[in-house]
Design an enzyme around this catalytic site. Structure first.
Site, mmCIF file in Angstrom:
data_model
loop_
_atom_site.group_PDB
_atom_site.id
_atom_site.type_symbol
_atom_site.label_atom_id
_atom_site.label_comp_id
_atom_site.label_asym_id
_atom_site.label_seq_id
_atom_site.Cartn_x
_atom_site.Cartn_y
_atom_site.Cartn_z
ATOM 1 N N LYS A 173 0.879 -1.179 0.000
ATOM 2 C CA LYS A 173 0.000 0.000 0.000
ATOM 3 C C LYS A 173 0.916 1.229 0.000
ATOM 4 O O LYS A 173 1.493 1.589 1.015
ATOM 5 C CB LYS A 173 -0.871 -0.028 1.262
ATOM 6 C CG LYS A 173 -2.212 0.677 1.162
ATOM 7 C CD LYS A 173 -2.169 2.137 0.846
ATOM 8 C CE LYS A 173 -1.854 3.008 2.052
ATOM 9 N NZ LYS A 173 -1.724 4.459 1.649
ATOM 10 N N GLY A 226 6.694 4.806 8.436
ATOM 11 C CA GLY A 226 5.869 6.011 8.457
ATOM 12 C C GLY A 226 5.996 6.698 9.798
ATOM 13 O O GLY A 226 7.017 6.559 10.482
ATOM 14 N N SER A 227 4.933 7.410 10.173
ATOM 15 C CA SER A 227 5.003 8.201 11.395
ATOM 16 C C SER A 227 4.875 7.323 12.639
ATOM 17 O O SER A 227 4.267 6.245 12.601
ATOM 18 C CB SER A 227 3.894 9.251 11.388
ATOM 19 O OG SER A 227 2.645 8.606 11.304
ATOM 20 N N THR A 228 5.398 7.805 13.737
ATOM 21 C CA THR A 228 5.320 7.098 15.010
ATOM 22 C C THR A 228 3.858 6.929 15.435
ATOM 23 O O THR A 228 3.455 5.878 15.935
ATOM 24 C CB THR A 228 6.139 7.867 16.065
ATOM 25 O OG1 THR A 228 7.513 7.802 15.654
ATOM 26 C CG2 THR A 228 6.005 7.269 17.452
ATOM 27 N N GLU A 229 3.070 7.965 15.156
ATOM 28 C CA GLU A 229 1.647 7.950 15.526
ATOM 29 C C GLU A 229 0.902 6.800 14.821
ATOM 30 O O GLU A 229 0.198 6.013 15.459
ATOM 31 C CB GLU A 229 1.099 9.313 15.092
ATOM 32 C CG GLU A 229 -0.300 9.616 15.447
ATOM 33 C CD GLU A 229 -0.768 10.874 14.684
ATOM 34 O OE1 GLU A 229 0.036 11.496 13.955
ATOM 35 O OE2 GLU A 229 -1.956 11.189 14.826
ATOM 36 N N GLY A 231 2.276 4.239 13.411
ATOM 37 C CA GLY A 231 2.916 2.999 13.858
ATOM 38 C C GLY A 231 2.263 2.448 15.121
ATOM 39 O O GLY A 231 2.034 1.248 15.255
ATOM 40 N N GLU A 248 9.292 0.978 11.103
ATOM 41 C CA GLU A 248 10.360 1.972 10.914
ATOM 42 C C GLU A 248 9.692 3.329 11.040
ATOM 43 O O GLU A 248 8.938 3.726 10.159
ATOM 44 C CB GLU A 248 10.960 1.858 9.504
ATOM 45 C CG GLU A 248 11.662 0.566 9.230
ATOM 46 C CD GLU A 248 13.056 0.515 9.830
ATOM 47 O OE1 GLU A 248 13.496 1.538 10.411
ATOM 48 O OE2 GLU A 248 13.680 -0.545 9.736
ATOM 49 N N CYS A 282 13.790 10.207 7.247
ATOM 50 C CA CYS A 282 13.531 9.791 8.638
ATOM 51 C C CYS A 282 14.779 9.901 9.489
ATOM 52 O O CYS A 282 14.691 10.214 10.672
ATOM 53 C CB CYS A 282 12.981 8.380 8.660
ATOM 54 S SG CYS A 282 13.941 7.284 7.639
ATOM 55 N N GLU A 381 9.634 15.920 15.365
ATOM 56 C CA GLU A 381 10.142 15.705 14.015
ATOM 57 C C GLU A 381 9.457 16.689 13.073
ATOM 58 O O GLU A 381 8.237 16.757 13.017
ATOM 59 C CB GLU A 381 9.824 14.278 13.586
ATOM 60 C CG GLU A 381 10.317 13.992 12.192
ATOM 61 C CD GLU A 381 10.147 12.529 11.834
ATOM 62 O OE1 GLU A 381 9.027 12.015 11.988
ATOM 63 O OE2 GLU A 381 11.129 11.927 11.397
HETATM 64 P P1 NAP Z 1 2.145 8.291 7.768
HETATM 65 O O1 NAP Z 1 1.023 9.205 7.832
HETATM 66 O O2 NAP Z 1 2.450 7.451 8.931
HETATM 67 O O3 NAP Z 1 1.905 7.398 6.464
HETATM 68 C C1 NAP Z 1 2.706 6.320 6.102
HETATM 69 C C2 NAP Z 1 1.874 5.305 5.358
HETATM 70 O O4 NAP Z 1 0.868 4.785 6.234
HETATM 71 C C3 NAP Z 1 1.123 5.867 4.159
HETATM 72 O O5 NAP Z 1 1.035 4.875 3.158
HETATM 73 C C4 NAP Z 1 -0.236 6.158 4.744
HETATM 74 O O6 NAP Z 1 -1.265 6.207 3.781
HETATM 75 C C5 NAP Z 1 -0.410 4.976 5.671
HETATM 76 N N1 NAP Z 1 -1.370 5.192 6.748
HETATM 77 C C6 NAP Z 1 -1.789 6.386 7.290
HETATM 78 N N2 NAP Z 1 -2.697 6.153 8.260
HETATM 79 C C7 NAP Z 1 -2.864 4.809 8.346
HETATM 80 C C8 NAP Z 1 -3.672 3.948 9.154
HETATM 81 N N3 NAP Z 1 -4.504 4.442 10.091
HETATM 82 N N4 NAP Z 1 -3.583 2.607 8.964
HETATM 83 C C9 NAP Z 1 -2.772 2.101 8.031
HETATM 84 N N5 NAP Z 1 -1.991 2.851 7.222
HETATM 85 C C10 NAP Z 1 -2.026 4.193 7.388
HETATM 86 O O7 NAP Z 1 3.508 9.024 7.458
HETATM 87 P P2 NAP Z 1 3.776 10.036 6.281
HETATM 88 O O8 NAP Z 1 3.063 11.287 6.628
HETATM 89 O O9 NAP Z 1 3.472 9.399 4.982
HETATM 90 O O10 NAP Z 1 5.400 10.140 6.324
HETATM 91 C C11 NAP Z 1 6.090 10.950 7.225
HETATM 92 C C12 NAP Z 1 6.504 10.158 8.468
HETATM 93 O O11 NAP Z 1 7.102 8.900 8.153
HETATM 94 C C13 NAP Z 1 7.527 10.871 9.275
HETATM 95 O O12 NAP Z 1 7.170 10.884 10.618
HETATM 96 C C14 NAP Z 1 8.823 10.060 9.077
HETATM 97 O O13 NAP Z 1 9.751 10.094 10.084
HETATM 98 C C15 NAP Z 1 8.323 8.706 8.900
HETATM 99 N N6 NAP Z 1 9.303 7.921 8.119
HETATM 100 C C16 NAP Z 1 10.101 7.008 8.747
HETATM 101 C C17 NAP Z 1 11.032 6.280 8.038
HETATM 102 C C18 NAP Z 1 11.920 5.245 8.663
HETATM 103 O O14 NAP Z 1 12.574 4.497 7.963
HETATM 104 N N7 NAP Z 1 11.984 5.150 9.966
HETATM 105 C C19 NAP Z 1 11.131 6.484 6.673
HETATM 106 C C20 NAP Z 1 10.310 7.410 6.076
HETATM 107 C C21 NAP Z 1 9.401 8.124 6.800
HETATM 108 P P3 NAP Z 1 -1.733 7.643 3.164
HETATM 109 O O15 NAP Z 1 -0.553 8.177 2.442
HETATM 110 O O16 NAP Z 1 -2.835 7.263 2.254
HETATM 111 O O17 NAP Z 1 -2.141 8.495 4.320
#
Ligand code: NAP
Ligand code: MG
Length: 478
Positions: A173, A226-229, A231, A248, A282, A381
């Site tokens: 996804k 993705g985000s910690t929240e 996660g 991650e 990240c 962040e």
């Molecule tokens: P995000 O909101 O957590 O989204 C990540 C993915 O999860 C997207 O595909 C998103 O879909 C999906 N998602 C959102 N809500 C969900 C839910 N309730 N259930 C299942 N899936 C869900 O993060 P983002 O805004 O895309 O990216 C920024 C964040 O990612 C930052 O905090 C960054 O630190 C973190 N990040 C971490 C790493 C690492 O390797 N540690 C790498 C990259 C990014 P949608 O796009 O459709 O909302």
């Protein structure tokens, strides 16, 4: 361009018939209408992945053959590197140069795990009594992979390549801002000769398609970046069915500059540490911790060099910084900049939105000095091109400040004292520590977080553990 869901090696419209817009953040233009997958589409993709996983063809396929398929996919992706890089640039906003590095890393990841596929081995274990005991390493099953928009192709490959090498099947996804390269990658999988259902892509919303994947009883494991929240939400949902999870998540990584460091090298490292990929990384070194005696020199050099990092057309050769991924992401970063000023940090470079040819969600390379640990810009962040400079005294002060965060993804240490570098590396709570370097990755080197930055490791041999179960087999020899 591919804009439909990739399920069972075929492209299909969403069950609802709905689509969503994908925007080029550098031009503000709508570049595609992409199928908006939902629960029914996740059902179909999981069914395809499950039926492939249970099929004789996949179950009996040797590791060597899976490795050949992955190697073929690597060759095909490499031959289309320019095309994938351009697409990655236009939906993410990153420079073409950065996009090419990203596609190249995905090629390397595929090739690296192609080499692992026939090297997944168990053990024989001596025990008490007349028994022959051995372990087998078996694929977990159907993997749901959920990835963000900052390195769309690469972070996906960090999941599907080891998963397929391990013998799992995958439903991916992608993020809603950047679904295009994941969907196009379906062509690579089909052409490489993977059986239908081994790899599927369902674009769609996070709380709808993403959550349907997390809840699906036919999915054995969720690999999330993705985000910690989000996660945390995924962990809670997955707990209901004891689904395996690896996460991650975010970071607020310290990049520590000691007074005895090569200051020019440290300044260059600080700049790439925060401004590579527009800071939407990240592991970005978003907290620069500088020993007080060299703070002024470091900040002056940083401010001068940041002022030269002018955002420009991502597709133009020589552009050093692209556009942030979306309007809402830039608005969020601008809010952090306003908070920084309000809470008393001193802006020494950037801070303003920029338009290129009158359009786009660009932002200046931004540096704040006089940041204290209580300030929001030091704790949260930002995920954008904003550096916070804090100062410390001595080795103990550096360690304490470095660990004063919920996160633990990465850290940098700049010093000419190798013993001190090792002592500090030992005590910093982070999954990756770079000494006199920052932001280096290799497919062979494990990457992942401590603390709120998640758990499980990607890359390296360790990544395979996330997609394997150990089965212990006892034979009575008596
Ligand atoms: P995000 O909101 O957590 O989204 C990540 C993915 O999860 C997207 O595909 C998103 O879909 C999906 N998602 C959102 N809500 C969900 C839910 N309730 N259930 C299942 N899936 C869900 O993060 P983002 O805004 O895309 O990216 C920024 C964040 O990612 C930052 O905090 C960054 O630190 C973190 N990040 C971490 C790493 C690492 O390797 N540690 C790498 C990259 C990014 P949608 O796009 O459709 O909302
Ligand atoms: Mg999001």
């Amino acid at each position: 361009m591919k804009t439909e869901l990739f399920v069972g090696n075929e492209w299909i419209a969403a069950d609802s018939g709905e689509t969503f817009e994908v925007v080029n953040p550098a031009t503000e233009e709508v570049i595609a209408q992409v199928a908006k997958g939902g629960e029914a589409d996740i059902d179909a993709a999981v069914a395809a992945a499950r039926s492939c996983f249970d099929s004789e063809e996949w179950r009996k396929m040797s590791g060597r053959k899976r490795g050949k398929l992955l190697a073929k996919a690597a060759d095909i992706l490499q031959s289309r590197l320019g095309e994938f890089a351009e697409l990655e640039s236009i939906h993410n906003g990153k420079t073409l140069f950065e996009a090419k590095i990203e596609v190249f890393m995905s090629v390397s990841t595929l090739r690296y795990y192609a080499g692992w596929a026939d090297k997944i081995e168990g053990k024989t274990i001596p025990v008490e009594g007349p028994f022959f005991v051995s372990t087998r390493r078996e694929p977990i099953g159907v993997v749901g992979a959920i990835v963000p928009w900052n390195f769309p192709l690469n972070l996906a490959s960090w999941k599907y390549a080891p998963a397929l090498a391990a013998g799992c099947t995958v439903v991916l996804k992608p993020a809603s801002e950047t679904p295009l390269t994941a969907l196009l990658f379906g062509e690579v999988i089909a052409e490489a000769g993977f059986p239908p259902g081994a790899f599927n892509v369902v674009s769609g919303g996070g709380s709808t398609a993403g959550m349907a994947l997390v809840r699906h009883p036919g999915v054995d494991k969720i690999a999330f970046t993705g985000s910690t929240e989000v996660g945390r939400l995924i962990m809670q949902e997955a707990a209901k069915s004891n689904k395996r999870v690896s996460l991650e998540l975010g970071g607020k990584s310290p990049n520590i500059v000691f007074a005895d460091a090569d200051i020019d090298a440290a300044v260059r490292g600080a700049l790439t540490g925060i401004f590579y990929g527009k800071g939407e990384v990240c592991a970005a070194g978003s907290r620069l911790l500088v020993e007080e005696s060299v703070r002024e020199e470091v900040v002056d050099k940083l401010a001068a060099r940041a002022a030269k990092l002018i955002p420009g057309d991502p597709l133009e050769k020589g552009t050093r910084m692209g556009a942030l991924v979306s309007k809402s992401q830039r608005d969020s970063v601008l809010e952090y900049i306003a908070r920084g000023k309000k809470e008393g940090a001193r802006l020494v470079a950037g801070g303003n939105p920029v338009a290129v040819n009158g359009k786009g969600y660009f932002l200046e390379a931004t540096v704040f000095d006089d940041v204290t640990p209580e300030m929001t810009i030091s704790r949260e962040e930002i995920f954008g091109p904003v550096l916070s400079v804090l100062s410390f005294e001595g080795e103990e002060g550096a360690v304490e400040l470095a660990n004063e965060t919920l996160y633990g993804l990465a850290a940098g240490i700049w010093t000419s004292d190798i013993a001190k570098a090792h002592r500090v590396a030992d005590r910093v709570k982070a999954g990756t520590v770079w000494i006199n370097a920052y932001n280096y990755y290799d497919t062979a080197a494990p990457f992942g977080g401590f603390k709120a930055s998640g758990f499980g490791r990607e890359l390296g041999g360790e990544a395979l553990d996330a997609f394997l179960e150990t089965k212990t087999v006892w034979v009575n020899l008596g």
